[in-house]
Design a protein around this motif. Structure first.
Motif, PDB file in Angstrom:
ATOM      1  N   GLU A   1       5.754   3.792   1.356  1.00 51.60           N
ATOM      2  CA  GLU A   1       5.147   2.464   1.464  1.00 51.60           C
ATOM      3  C   GLU A   1       4.594   2.288   2.874  1.00 51.60           C
ATOM      4  N   ILE A   2       3.284   2.138   2.975  1.00 48.74           N
ATOM      5  CA  ILE A   2       2.643   1.969   4.280  1.00 48.74           C
ATOM      6  C   ILE A   2       2.584   0.491   4.646  1.00 48.74           C
ATOM      7  N   VAL A   3       2.277  -0.341   3.674  1.00 42.35           N
ATOM      8  CA  VAL A   3       2.363  -1.805   3.827  1.00 42.35           C
ATOM      9  C   VAL A   3       3.403  -2.281   2.819  1.00 42.35           C
ATOM     10  N   LYS A   4       4.350  -3.098   3.304  1.00 42.64           N
ATOM     11  CA  LYS A   4       5.570  -3.345   2.523  1.00 42.64           C
ATOM     12  C   LYS A   4       5.739  -4.816   2.133  1.00 42.64           C
TER      13      LYS A   4
ATOM     14  N   VAL B   1       0.872  -1.177   0.000  1.00 43.00           N
ATOM     15  CA  VAL B   1       0.000   0.000   0.000  1.00 43.00           C
ATOM     16  C   VAL B   1       0.901   1.217   0.000  1.00 43.00           C
ATOM     17  N   LEU B   2       0.705   2.082  -1.004  1.00 44.67           N
ATOM     18  CA  LEU B   2       1.581   3.235  -1.167  1.00 44.67           C
ATOM     19  C   LEU B   2       0.789   4.533  -1.122  1.00 44.67           C
ATOM     20  N   ASP B   3       1.369   5.548  -0.515  1.00 43.73           N
ATOM     21  CA  ASP B   3       0.798   6.888  -0.511  1.00 43.73           C
ATOM     22  C   ASP B   3       1.136   7.539  -1.858  1.00 43.73           C
ATOM     23  N   ILE B   4       0.108   7.897  -2.612  1.00 39.55           N
ATOM     24  CA  ILE B   4       0.319   8.434  -3.960  1.00 39.55           C
ATOM     25  C   ILE B   4       1.115   9.727  -3.929  1.00 39.55           C
TER      26      ILE B   4
ATOM     27  N   GLY C   1     -10.551  -3.154  -0.849  1.00 38.12           N
ATOM     28  CA  GLY C   1     -10.770  -1.868  -1.502  1.00 38.12           C
ATOM     29  C   GLY C   1     -11.382  -0.823  -0.603  1.00 38.12           C
ATOM     30  N   LEU C   2     -11.047  -0.876   0.688  1.00 37.87           N
ATOM     31  CA  LEU C   2     -11.632   0.053   1.671  1.00 37.87           C
ATOM     32  C   LEU C   2     -10.640   1.115   2.141  1.00 37.87           C
ATOM     33  N   ILE C   3      -9.657   1.431   1.311  1.00 38.83           N
ATOM     34  CA  ILE C   3      -8.656   2.423   1.693  1.00 38.83           C
ATOM     35  C   ILE C   3      -8.929   3.751   0.987  1.00 38.83           C
ATOM     36  N   SER C   4      -8.259   4.786   1.455  1.00 46.46           N
ATOM     37  CA  SER C   4      -8.424   6.139   0.913  1.00 46.46           C
ATOM     38  C   SER C   4      -8.027   6.196  -0.566  1.00 46.46           C
ATOM     39  N   PRO C   5      -8.701   7.075  -1.332  1.00 45.82           N
ATOM     40  CA  PRO C   5      -8.314   7.262  -2.739  1.00 45.82           C
ATOM     41  C   PRO C   5      -6.883   7.785  -2.896  1.00 45.82           C
ATOM     42  N   ASN C   6      -6.318   8.336  -1.830  1.00 46.04           N
ATOM     43  CA  ASN C   6      -4.938   8.830  -1.862  1.00 46.04           C
ATOM     44  C   ASN C   6      -3.912   7.711  -1.749  1.00 46.04           C
ATOM     45  N   LEU C   7      -4.412   6.481  -1.559  1.00 44.13           N
ATOM     46  CA  LEU C   7      -3.527   5.325  -1.452  1.00 44.13           C
ATOM     47  C   LEU C   7      -3.759   4.390  -2.634  1.00 44.13           C
ATOM     48  N   LYS C   8      -2.738   3.663  -3.016  1.00 47.39           N
ATOM     49  CA  LYS C   8      -2.915   2.668  -4.061  1.00 47.39           C
ATOM     50  C   LYS C   8      -2.293   1.348  -3.631  1.00 47.39           C
ATOM     51  N   THR C   9      -2.774   0.277  -4.235  1.00 48.09           N
ATOM     52  CA  THR C   9      -2.292  -1.054  -3.876  1.00 48.09           C
ATOM     53  C   THR C   9      -1.524  -1.674  -5.041  1.00 48.09           C
ATOM     54  N   GLU C  10      -0.589  -2.543  -4.673  1.00 51.95           N
ATOM     55  CA  GLU C  10       0.139  -3.345  -5.645  1.00 51.95           C
ATOM     56  C   GLU C  10       0.198  -4.779  -5.131  1.00 51.95           C
ATOM     57  N   GLY C  11       0.400  -5.723  -6.038  1.00 46.13           N
ATOM     58  CA  GLY C  11       0.497  -7.125  -5.642  1.00 46.13           C
ATOM     59  C   GLY C  11      -0.705  -7.917  -6.098  1.00 46.13           C
TER      60      GLY C  11
END
Length: 272
Positions: A19-22, A11-14, A53-63
């Protein structure tokens, strides 16, 4: 076959690129419980919210987050996720007060949720709501469903939220610190109820907690997180008996010391 397989979740802050979750990876098998433990801010809740998919729009996911061996939750659109969250994966939040609309009774909200997601009649939904509340050892459920959220304690609201999740009969329940608002006796009862219902219904469980004792009692696998990182993952008995990471060792040793101190104080009281 894994019901849910998460691989290198980030989980990354755009804006800041932080990286919030690494890179978290784990598997959830059918009819099992995965415990996720770690200190406040370690990324436990963020990990599971990102999957749904319950995170802020300012965050994005990878993986990857492969559900039922075919659906990548991280690539699913909003409508697909809404259906999955409503019917196949339920999340029990830590703050029960914010989970219910203060303008409607508990019964109204439970009944409407069941009608929407399980295509039940109003009578069937009300009957199922009452039975679910009874399973959570709630006295006078017929009266409880008439109450507004502000008329119930935090612990009672938590039980209502757990009852609603269980009534959906999902494939997976994600429980985010579900016993925080309960006293020690009710905590034990709720944990036992989770264990029995998982064994009876076959529902898989992701149980987020800071309480190692609860996780050891309930889970088969454990994921330890610290500062957004996965520091240890494995079978509960293996991790507790032979922790590899220094942070896990610290958590296990701290719990043992607390247990010894409690036993010692109890012995003193008995002696007096």
């Amino acid at each position: 076959m894994s019901l849910l397989e998460v691989e290198n979740l980030k989980v990354l802050d755009i804006k800041t690129k932080e990286e919030i979750v690494k890179g978290v990876s784990f598997k959830l098998e059918k009819n099992t419980c995965l415990g996720i433990v770690g200190e406040s801010g370690s990324g436990k809740s963020m990990t599971t919210k990102a999957i749904l998919g319950l995170i802020s729009p300012n965050l994005k996911t990878e993986g990857l987050a492969i559900f039922d061996n075919k659906i990548n939750l991280l690539k699913s659109n909003r409508e697909e996720l809404r259906k999955i969250r409503g019917q196949r994966i339920c999340m029990i939040l830590q703050d029960a007060m914010s989970a219910f609309d203060p303008l409607y009774t508990i019964g109204y909200q439970m009944i409407e949720t069941l009608i929407e997601n399980k295509n039940l009649s109003k009578f069937e939904a009300e009957e199922l709501s009452i039975k679910s509340l009874e399973k959570m050892l709630i006295n006078e459920p017929n009266e409880v469903i008439k109450k507004y959220p502000h008329q119930l304690s935090g612990g009672m609201l938590q039980r209502c939220m757990i009852a609603l999740a269980l009534s959906m009969n999902p494939d997976v329940i994600i429980a985010d610190e579900p016993t925080t608002a309960l006293d020690s006796i009710n905590q034990r009862e709720v944990v036992e109820e989770f264990k029995i219902l998982r064994e009876v219904t076959g529902t898989s469980l992701i149980f987020i907690s800071h309480d190692l004792g609860v996780v050891q009692h309930l889970a088969q696998d454990i994921l330890v997180m610290r500062k957004g990182e996965q520091v240890e993952y494995g079978k509960v008995n293996d991790v507790f008996s032979n922790p590899k990471h220094e942070y896990t060792k610290y958590l296990v040793e701290t719990r043992l010391e607390l247990t010894k101190s409690f036993a010692k104080s109890m012995n003193k009281e008995v002696a007096v």
